[in-house]
Design a protein around this motif. Structure first.
Motif, PDB file in Angstrom:
ATOM      1  N   GLY A 275       5.087   6.404   8.832  1.00 15.30           N
ATOM      2  CA  GLY A 275       5.333   5.979   7.453  1.00 15.30           C
ATOM      3  C   GLY A 275       5.431   7.251   6.602  1.00 15.30           C
ATOM      4  O   GLY A 275       4.799   8.266   6.933  1.00 15.30           O
ATOM      5  N   TRP A 276       6.200   7.205   5.539  1.00 17.35           N
ATOM      6  CA  TRP A 276       6.459   8.453   4.827  1.00 17.35           C
ATOM      7  C   TRP A 276       5.204   9.049   4.186  1.00 17.35           C
ATOM      8  O   TRP A 276       5.000  10.253   4.191  1.00 17.35           O
ATOM      9  N   ASN A 277       4.329   8.186   3.645  1.00 14.47           N
ATOM     10  CA  ASN A 277       3.099   8.734   3.052  1.00 14.47           C
ATOM     11  C   ASN A 277       2.274   9.445   4.117  1.00 14.47           C
ATOM     12  O   ASN A 277       1.791  10.556   3.894  1.00 14.47           O
ATOM     13  N   SER A 278       2.125   8.799   5.262  1.00 16.66           N
ATOM     14  CA  SER A 278       1.324   9.400   6.336  1.00 16.66           C
ATOM     15  C   SER A 278       1.951  10.720   6.788  1.00 16.66           C
ATOM     16  O   SER A 278       1.244  11.711   6.991  1.00 16.66           O
TER      17      SER A 278
ATOM     18  N   ASN B 171       0.401   3.513  -3.552  1.00 19.96           N
ATOM     19  CA  ASN B 171      -0.250   4.833  -3.546  1.00 19.96           C
ATOM     20  C   ASN B 171       0.565   5.886  -4.280  1.00 19.96           C
ATOM     21  O   ASN B 171       0.064   6.503  -5.228  1.00 19.96           O
TER      22      ASN B 171
ATOM     23  N   SER C  62      10.133   7.045  -0.116  1.00 11.39           N
ATOM     24  CA  SER C  62      10.433   7.603   1.207  1.00 11.39           C
ATOM     25  C   SER C  62      11.163   8.930   1.036  1.00 11.39           C
ATOM     26  O   SER C  62      11.391   9.383  -0.074  1.00 11.39           O
TER      27      SER C  62
ATOM     28  N   GLU D  15       1.359  13.309   4.103  1.00  8.52           N
ATOM     29  CA  GLU D  15      -0.072  13.666   4.016  1.00  8.52           C
ATOM     30  C   GLU D  15      -0.429  14.610   5.170  1.00  8.52           C
ATOM     31  O   GLU D  15      -1.218  15.542   5.003  1.00  8.52           O
TER      32      GLU D  15
ATOM     33  N   SER E 134      -3.678   6.345  13.365  1.00  6.35           N
ATOM     34  CA  SER E 134      -3.557   5.301  12.352  1.00  6.35           C
ATOM     35  C   SER E 134      -2.092   4.954  12.154  1.00  6.35           C
ATOM     36  O   SER E 134      -1.234   5.823  12.180  1.00  6.35           O
TER      37      SER E 134
ATOM     38  N   GLN F 163       0.807  -1.230   0.000  1.00  7.20           N
ATOM     39  CA  GLN F 163       0.000   0.000   0.000  1.00  7.20           C
ATOM     40  C   GLN F 163       0.842   1.284   0.000  1.00  7.20           C
ATOM     41  O   GLN F 163       0.556   2.204  -0.760  1.00  7.20           O
ATOM     42  N   GLY F 164       1.845   1.315   0.879  1.00  6.30           N
ATOM     43  CA  GLY F 164       2.667   2.523   1.004  1.00  6.30           C
ATOM     44  C   GLY F 164       3.503   2.809  -0.234  1.00  6.30           C
ATOM     45  O   GLY F 164       4.086   3.894  -0.361  1.00  6.30           O
TER      46      GLY F 164
ATOM     47  N   VAL G 167       0.970  -1.927   7.499  1.00  6.32           N
ATOM     48  CA  VAL G 167       1.767  -3.113   7.818  1.00  6.32           C
ATOM     49  C   VAL G 167       1.988  -3.333   9.318  1.00  6.32           C
ATOM     50  O   VAL G 167       1.949  -4.468   9.800  1.00  6.32           O
TER      51      VAL G 167
ATOM     52  N   ASP H 106      12.325   3.389   7.764  1.00  4.78           N
ATOM     53  CA  ASP H 106      12.453   4.851   7.722  1.00  4.78           C
ATOM     54  C   ASP H 106      11.635   5.545   8.810  1.00  4.78           C
ATOM     55  O   ASP H 106      11.818   6.731   9.066  1.00  4.78           O
ATOM     56  N   GLN H 107      10.733   4.810   9.470  1.00  2.00           N
ATOM     57  CA  GLN H 107       9.794   5.471  10.397  1.00  2.00           C
ATOM     58  C   GLN H 107      10.487   6.192  11.564  1.00  2.00           C
ATOM     59  O   GLN H 107      10.126   7.338  11.866  1.00  2.00           O
TER      60      GLN H 107
ATOM     61  N   VAL I  28      -8.063   4.205  13.474  1.00  3.93           N
ATOM     62  CA  VAL I  28      -8.078   3.135  12.476  1.00  3.93           C
ATOM     63  C   VAL I  28      -7.348   1.932  13.071  1.00  3.93           C
ATOM     64  O   VAL I  28      -6.140   1.990  13.322  1.00  3.93           O
TER      65      VAL I  28
ATOM     66  N   ALA J  56      -9.761   3.975   6.721  1.00  2.00           N
ATOM     67  CA  ALA J  56     -10.434   5.260   6.469  1.00  2.00           C
ATOM     68  C   ALA J  56      -9.805   5.951   5.256  1.00  2.00           C
ATOM     69  O   ALA J  56      -8.656   5.667   4.920  1.00  2.00           O
TER      70      ALA J  56
ATOM     71  N   TRP K 233       9.845   0.619  12.495  1.00  2.00           N
ATOM     72  CA  TRP K 233      11.139   0.241  11.926  1.00  2.00           C
ATOM     73  C   TRP K 233      11.363   0.956  10.605  1.00  2.00           C
ATOM     74  O   TRP K 233      10.521   1.748  10.170  1.00  2.00           O
TER      75      TRP K 233
HETATM   76  C1  UDX Z   1       5.304   1.445   4.299  1.00  3.47           C
HETATM   77  C2  UDX Z   1       6.291   1.812   5.383  1.00  3.47           C
HETATM   78  O1  UDX Z   1       5.793   1.483   6.645  1.00  3.47           O
HETATM   79  C3  UDX Z   1       6.664   3.242   5.340  1.00  3.47           C
HETATM   80  O2  UDX Z   1       7.571   3.537   6.394  1.00  3.47           O
HETATM   81  C4  UDX Z   1       7.289   3.539   4.036  1.00  3.47           C
HETATM   82  O3  UDX Z   1       7.666   4.906   4.011  1.00  3.47           O
HETATM   83  C5  UDX Z   1       6.311   3.195   2.919  1.00  3.47           C
HETATM   84  O4  UDX Z   1       5.879   1.857   3.046  1.00  3.47           O
HETATM   85  P1  UDX Z   1       2.886   1.993   5.457  1.00  3.47           P
HETATM   86  O5  UDX Z   1       3.362   1.413   6.724  1.00  3.47           O
HETATM   87  O6  UDX Z   1       1.666   1.437   4.899  1.00  3.47           O
HETATM   88  O7  UDX Z   1       4.024   2.035   4.342  1.00  3.47           O
HETATM   89  O8  UDX Z   1       2.673   3.568   5.792  1.00  3.47           O
HETATM   90  P2  UDX Z   1       2.511   4.852   4.916  1.00  3.47           P
HETATM   91  O9  UDX Z   1       3.746   5.160   4.144  1.00  3.47           O
HETATM   92  O10 UDX Z   1       2.081   5.904   5.846  1.00  3.47           O
HETATM   93  O11 UDX Z   1       1.359   4.528   3.864  1.00  3.47           O
HETATM   94  C6  UDX Z   1       0.046   4.222   4.250  1.00  3.47           C
HETATM   95  C7  UDX Z   1      -0.914   4.694   3.177  1.00  3.47           C
HETATM   96  O12 UDX Z   1      -2.167   4.101   3.439  1.00  3.47           O
HETATM   97  C8  UDX Z   1      -1.106   6.199   3.166  1.00  3.47           C
HETATM   98  O13 UDX Z   1      -1.125   6.693   1.840  1.00  3.47           O
HETATM   99  C9  UDX Z   1      -2.460   6.398   3.812  1.00  3.47           C
HETATM  100  O14 UDX Z   1      -3.208   7.496   3.322  1.00  3.47           O
HETATM  101  C10 UDX Z   1      -3.170   5.108   3.472  1.00  3.47           C
HETATM  102  N1  UDX Z   1      -4.169   4.786   4.523  1.00  3.47           N
HETATM  103  C11 UDX Z   1      -3.772   4.512   5.796  1.00  3.47           C
HETATM  104  C12 UDX Z   1      -5.502   4.788   4.183  1.00  3.47           C
HETATM  105  O15 UDX Z   1      -5.887   5.055   3.039  1.00  3.47           O
HETATM  106  N2  UDX Z   1      -6.397   4.506   5.160  1.00  3.47           N
HETATM  107  C13 UDX Z   1      -6.056   4.214   6.434  1.00  3.47           C
HETATM  108  O16 UDX Z   1      -6.962   3.956   7.242  1.00  3.47           O
HETATM  109  C14 UDX Z   1      -4.689   4.214   6.771  1.00  3.47           C
END
Ligand code: UDX
Length: 477
Positions: free
Chosen positions: A380-383, A29, A150, A386, A302, A25-26, A306, A402-403, A331, A361, A400
């Motif tokens: 997480g970098w996307n979060s 997106n 990232s 965002e 949230s 997912q990360g 992963v 990059d977080q 979440v 969500a 763990w």
């Molecule tokens: C992983 C790694 O954990 C992260 O450190 C790395 O930078 C990218 O890959 P993830 O753990 O899923 O990603 O976290 P993140 O990078 O924050 O991405 C999560 C994505 O899921 C975000 O785009 C967020 O908007 C989306 N999301 C999350 C939803 O759409 N709904 C939710 O309820 C939670």
């Protein structure tokens, strides 16, 4: 955000770009946000993807999808791998090792078909962690650009893993990782002064941030993959970053000085939302409740797609939230609590009127809602990005990779959040939530950062120019 009308009115260019996201997912997106952005600039789009974690193709009628690498359900190399959690990530090792011939064959077919359609394949854009794709692209004389999902700073830190190992930080991790991951976070290690020391080469980091990344210098495993990722990113034809210049200015300078390939920082979330590439169904049922809450009064919680916590840590979170006496939207993915399917460990009566719990969500939309006052995130970098895009201050509980680095930048460099660096302790959670919800200076810094980002997107701004130069660069192939 670019509208659909703008997208459909764009002059098509007779040029196709082939994208190959990492199937998590990360990573999916930002890659699909980038694909949407380049589609809006007139390029035709083909997405190569595994069947594992395939996105909903009906959300992308304007793209062509081709599924590769795991079409044989009986292939024992990956058919027995877990579908969730960290074990699911092992596919990346298998495909990096064995995927070259199939990818080359698919690319040859696509290039041939494009010629017949009088369309030119400009380049391949792959996730940086698909390091095997560089030699495949080279063998076809096809330019390969990398999407690094990232931050720039985490790339620089990852690129220094051999140096950090020479300093002894990674062997420290052998002894301490188990303690950090187990028990109450760093609780047992608070006397260990070394972990609190500054890292000489990266003064904004503490030694424990390096340890918490959880990497080892090794030929195989995650360390080996990072090493290959760094090498093959440096030899690529260009690097696209999900970021913006004003956020990581000195890191961008370093990368532009040290890596000959051009770098293009682009904050994707400001162009397209990630909701159409969500692998899980978004629950929207809480919006009527959220709409009724006062501005900046709700903590959004949230931890990405992963991360998993042990039940005892989950209970610390529950108590931390209750004791903070703040409103919250949480979440909790099914499987987030190890050993539970969903919410079994919750005490009776929780969350009550103060909160709502959902499985998944539409995160960007939530962060942009006026009722949201803070984001408790795994970093997480996307979060992280965002949240920066919406000017929402953060509480970071990294796991763990990059977080922990992202958390350190949020709290100590940009000062738009608090890093819960001593693990899961209810009093510290409560304190951090209260602090972030009430610290007006921190909120103001988050607002100013968002403003800088918004300005960078205007004509002549750094992010605007980055998109323009990427389009020109890709068109030049
Ligand atoms: C992983 C790694 O954990 C992260 O450190 C790395 O930078 C990218 O890959 P993830 O753990 O899923 O990603 O976290 P993140 O990078 O924050 O991405 C999560 C994505 O899921 C975000 O785009 C967020 O908007 C989306 N999301 C999350 C939803 O759409 N709904 C939710 O309820 C939670």
């Amino acid at each position: 955000m670019e509208t659909q009308t703008e997208t459909t009115n764009t002059v098509r260019r007779n040029r196709r770009i082939i994208f190959f996201p990492l199937p998590y997912q990360g990573h999916i997106n930002p890659m699909l946000q980038l694909a949407n952005l380049l589609y809006s600039k007139g390029f035709s789009i083909t997405i190569l993807h595994t069947n594992f974690n395939k996105p909903k193709t009906s959300n992308y009628p304007h793209f062509t999808f081709k599924f590769i690498l795991d079409n044989d359900p009986h292939d024992g190399r990956y058919s027995n791998l877990p579908l969730h959690g960290m074990g699911a990530f092992n596919r990346v090792f298998v495909f990096n090792e064995d995927g070259a011939d199939e990818l080359r064959h698919e690319l040859e077919l696509l290039m041939l078909a494009s010629k017949e359609d009088d369309e030119h394949v400009s380049c391949l854009i792959t996730d940086a962690l698909w390091h095997f794709t560089q030699s495949v692209a080279d063998s076809l004389s096809l330019p390969r650009l990398v999407l690094r999902t990232s931050s720039l700073f985490s790339f620089l830190i990852y690129a220094s893993i051999p140096l950090l190992d020479d300093r002894g930080y990674l062997s420290l991790s052998d002894n301490t990782m188990a303690l950090i991951l187990d028990g109450l976070g760093y609780h047992d290690l608070s006397d260990n002064k070394r972990l609190e020391e500054q890292v000489e080469e990266f003064p904004m980091l503490k030694v424990k941030d390096i340890v918490k990344m959880g990497f080892k210098r090794e030929k195989d495993g995650a360390g080996g993959m990072i090493d290959n990722m760094v090498k093959q990113t440096k030899t690529s034809s260009g690097i696209i970053w999900n970021s913006f210049k004003e956020l990581e200015e000195s890191e961008l300078e370093t990368i532009r000085r040290d890596i000959p390939a051009p770098s293009f920082p682009i904050p994707f979330a400001k162009h397209f939302t990630a909701s159409s590439s969500s692998l899980l169904e978004h629950d929207r049922s809480f919006f009527p409740w959220l709409d009724q809450q006062p501005p900046k009064s709700v903590v959004y919680v949230s931890f990405g797609s992963v991360a998993q916590v042990e039940e005892k840590h989950f209970m610390e979170m529950v108590h931390g939230l209750v004791d903070s006496k703040q409103l919250f939207l949480w979440v909790v993915r099914p499987g987030f609590v190890s050993g539970s399917t969903w919410l079994e460990p919750l005490p009776d009566g929780f969350p009550g009127e103060r909160g709502r719990i959902v499985k998944w969500a539409p995160q960007q939309e939530v962060l942009g809602h006026e009722a949201i006052g803070a984001f408790w995130t795994h970093g997480g970098w996307n979060s992280t990005l965002e949240s920066v895009c919406e000017g929402v201050p953060m509480i970071c509980s990294p796991f763990w990779g990059d977080q922990p680095l992202d958390a350190r930048y949020v709290s100590d460099v940009w000062k738009v959040g608090v890093y819960l660096e001593n693990g899961w302790k209810r009093e510290e959670i409560t304190g951090a939530i209260r602090r972030v919800m009430t610290d007006e200076e921190m909120r103001e810094r988050a607002r100013v950062l968002k403003q800088k980002l918004d300005v960078s997107l205007m004509k002549g701004g750094s992010s605007y120019e980055s998109v323009e130069s990427l389009v020109a660069y890709v068109s030049s192939f």
